[in-house]
Design a protein around this motif. Structure first.
Motif, mmCIF file in Angstrom:
data_model
loop_
_atom_site.group_PDB
_atom_site.id
_atom_site.type_symbol
_atom_site.label_atom_id
_atom_site.label_comp_id
_atom_site.label_asym_id
_atom_site.label_seq_id
_atom_site.Cartn_x
_atom_site.Cartn_y
_atom_site.Cartn_z
ATOM 1 N N THR A 1 -4.093 -0.845 11.302
ATOM 2 C CA THR A 1 -3.957 -0.689 9.768
ATOM 3 C C THR A 1 -5.191 -0.299 9.102
ATOM 4 O OG1 THR A 1 -3.002 -2.841 10.134
ATOM 5 C CG2 THR A 1 -3.638 -2.504 7.934
ATOM 6 N N ASN B 1 1.018 -1.240 0.109
ATOM 7 C CA ASN B 1 -0.116 -0.057 0.095
ATOM 8 C C ASN B 1 0.806 1.199 -0.103
ATOM 9 O OD1 ASN B 1 -1.769 2.136 0.610
ATOM 10 N ND2 ASN B 1 -3.215 0.728 1.741
ATOM 11 N N LEU C 1 -5.734 3.699 9.799
ATOM 12 C CA LEU C 1 -4.537 4.431 9.003
ATOM 13 C C LEU C 1 -4.644 4.363 7.437
ATOM 14 C CD1 LEU C 1 -1.409 3.858 11.490
ATOM 15 C CD2 LEU C 1 -2.752 5.994 10.948
ATOM 16 N N THR C 2 -5.016 3.182 6.926
ATOM 17 C CA THR C 2 -5.350 3.028 5.477
ATOM 18 C C THR C 2 -6.162 3.941 5.159
ATOM 19 O OG1 THR C 2 -4.765 0.898 5.511
ATOM 20 C CG2 THR C 2 -5.845 1.329 3.479
ATOM 21 N N ALA D 1 -4.942 7.734 5.114
ATOM 22 C CA ALA D 1 -3.740 7.746 3.988
ATOM 23 C C ALA D 1 -4.462 7.790 2.673
ATOM 24 C CB ALA D 1 -2.996 6.462 4.233
ATOM 25 N N GLN E 1 0.231 4.273 -0.517
ATOM 26 C CA GLN E 1 -0.641 5.411 0.303
ATOM 27 C C GLN E 1 -0.330 5.266 1.538
ATOM 28 O OE1 GLN E 1 -4.782 4.983 -0.694
ATOM 29 N NE2 GLN E 1 -4.517 6.148 -2.665
ATOM 30 N N LEU E 2 -0.284 4.077 2.166
ATOM 31 C CA LEU E 2 -0.060 4.057 3.799
ATOM 32 C C LEU E 2 1.299 4.160 3.847
ATOM 33 C CD1 LEU E 2 -0.915 3.461 6.521
ATOM 34 C CD2 LEU E 2 -0.722 0.675 5.954
ATOM 35 N N GLU E 3 2.276 3.718 3.275
ATOM 36 C CA GLU E 3 3.479 3.886 3.319
ATOM 37 C C GLU E 3 4.008 5.541 3.490
ATOM 38 O OE1 GLU E 3 6.217 1.887 0.561
ATOM 39 O OE2 GLU E 3 5.230 -0.121 0.900
ATOM 40 N N ASN F 1 4.607 -2.341 7.744
ATOM 41 C CA ASN F 1 3.790 -1.428 6.897
ATOM 42 C C ASN F 1 4.414 -0.045 6.221
ATOM 43 O OD1 ASN F 1 0.817 -2.752 7.225
ATOM 44 N ND2 ASN F 1 2.038 -2.901 9.061
#
Length: 308
Positions: free
Chosen positions: A257, A16, A260-261, A264, A18-20, A296
C-alpha cells in the motif's frame, strides 16, 4: 514515512483516487503450477488483465502453452516469458512462438536473458531473441523487456548500472524499428524514491520506453526475503532484513500500500512520469494479491464475473 504497511488487513472502501488510477490496467504474473491452484481467474481478475506466465527452467513448453490457452479462453491477454538462455536455437524459438500463437492466440511476449548461468544453446540475451526477427515475422503486437531499478549483479558484477543501461539504449533503438509496442517490465522493488530516481534517470538518458513497475504483492516477510535473495534484489533485501529483526513485525503480512500510494501521488503530480502501469509479482499467492487489488483499485479492479 514507513516503508511498509504491516497493519492487519481490513476490508474497506477505497478512498484514494490517485492509487485507484495508478492501479488501473495492472498486470500480474503466474506460473503453470500456481495457475493450477486458481479455480476461476474471472472470480479474481478484471476483464482484460494482462497475465504474464513465468517460464522457469525445467517447465515443459506444453505446460506453458496449456496455461496460456486456459487464460486466453477466459478472456485474458497472455504474455509468456521467453528466457533466452533456456531456448536451444532459432528453430526452438520459432516453434515456441508458433505453438503459443496457434494454440493460444498469443501475440505478446516478455523477452529476458533468464536466470540460468550457462545457456542451453545459441542464445544468451534478450537482444539476440529480438535480432532473430522471429517475433516481428509472427506479427507479435507487444514485446516487453526487463528493467532493473536496483541494477543486476549478473549483468553488472561491479554493482554499477553500465551494462544494464547500455542494453536499454540498444532496446530503445530497436523499439524504433519494430512494429511491436515495447515497454520495460521491472524486477520488484519496495521503496518509491529510488524507483522514481531510476525512472527519471532513464528518461534523462533518452530511454523513454514506458515502465511497468514490478511490485511484490501481499506476502509474509519471510517469503519476501526468500524471493529477494533468489532474485538478487540488493537494496530492498537489506530493508527487508532490517524489518525481520523486529519479531513482532516478522509475523505480520506485508502489503504494498505505502510504496504504491507514494508512486501514485508522484504520478498524479507529474503526469509525464514514465511509469505507465503496475505489474504484480503475487509472492504471497494470486488470490491474496487479487483481493488486495480489489480492495484498493476501485471499479477498474472489479473481477470479470462481478462486472455488469
Amino acid at each position: 514515512m514507513a516503508l511498509f504497511n504491516f497493519k492487519k488487513r481490513e476490508k474497506f472502501t477505497p478512498a484514494n483516487g490517485q492509487l485507484e488510477a495508478f492501479l488501473e490496467g495492472y498486470s500480474i504474473e503466474v506460473m503453470p503450477r500456481t495457475a493450477e491452484k486458481v479455480e476461476n481467474f474471472r472470480d479474481l481478475l478484471p476483464a482484460g488483465t494482462r497475465v504474464y506466465i513465468a517460464h522457469i527452467e525445467g517447465t515443459p513448453i506444453e505446460d506453458m502453452v496449456a496455461t496460456a490457452k486456459r487464460l486466453t479462453t477466459d478472456g485474458y491477454p497472455v504474455m509468456p516469458h521467453f528466457p533466452a538462455r533456456i531456448i536451444k536455437d532459432r528453430a526452438t524459438l520459432a516453434d515456441w512462438i508458433a505453438r503459443y500463437q496457434g494454440e493460444a492466440g498469443v501475440d505478446q511476449a516478455l523477452l529476458l536473458a533468464g536466470g540460468v548461468t550457462t545457456p542451453h544453446g545459441d542464445f544468451d540475451s534478450s537482444m539476440q531473441l529480438m535480432e532473430s526477427g522471429e517475433f516481428d515475422r509472427a506479427g507479435f503486437k507487444r514485446l516487453h523487456v526487463a528493467g532493473h531499478p536496483e541494477g543486476n549483479k549478473d549483468i553488472d558484477p561491479d554493482g554499477s548500472m553500465k551494462n544494464v543501461e547500455d542494453a536499454l539504449r540498444w532496446k530503445q533503438k530497436f523499439s524504433e524499428t519494430t512494429d511491436a509496442k515495447m515497454a520495460l517490465a521491472t524486477q520488484f522493488a519496495f521503496e518509491a524514491k529510488p524507483i522514481i530516481a531510476w525512472a527519471d534517470n532513464l528518461k534523462a538518458a533518452g530511454i523513454d520506453l514506458p515502465i511497468h513497475i514490478g511490485i511484490a504483492g501481499p506476502a509474509k516477510l519471510q517469503t519476501l526475503i526468500k524471493f529477494a535473495i533468489a532474485c538478487g534484489v540488493g537494496p530492498s533485501l537489506k530493508v527487508l532484513q532490517k524489518r525481520a529483526m523486529d519479531v513482532s513485525k516478522l509475523l505480520l503480512p506485508y502489503e504494498p500500500t505505502e510504496v504504491l500510494t507514494e508512486l501514485a501521488a508522484h504520478k498524479a503530480a507529474n503526469p509525464d512520469f514514465n511509469i505507465e502501469h503496475v505489474h504484480f509479482f503475487p509472492l504471497g499467492g494470486i488470490k491474496a494479491n487479487a483481493e488486495w487489488a480489489i480492495d484498493n483499485g476501485g471499479a477498474s479492479a472489479t473481477p470479470a464475473n462481478q462486472q455488469g
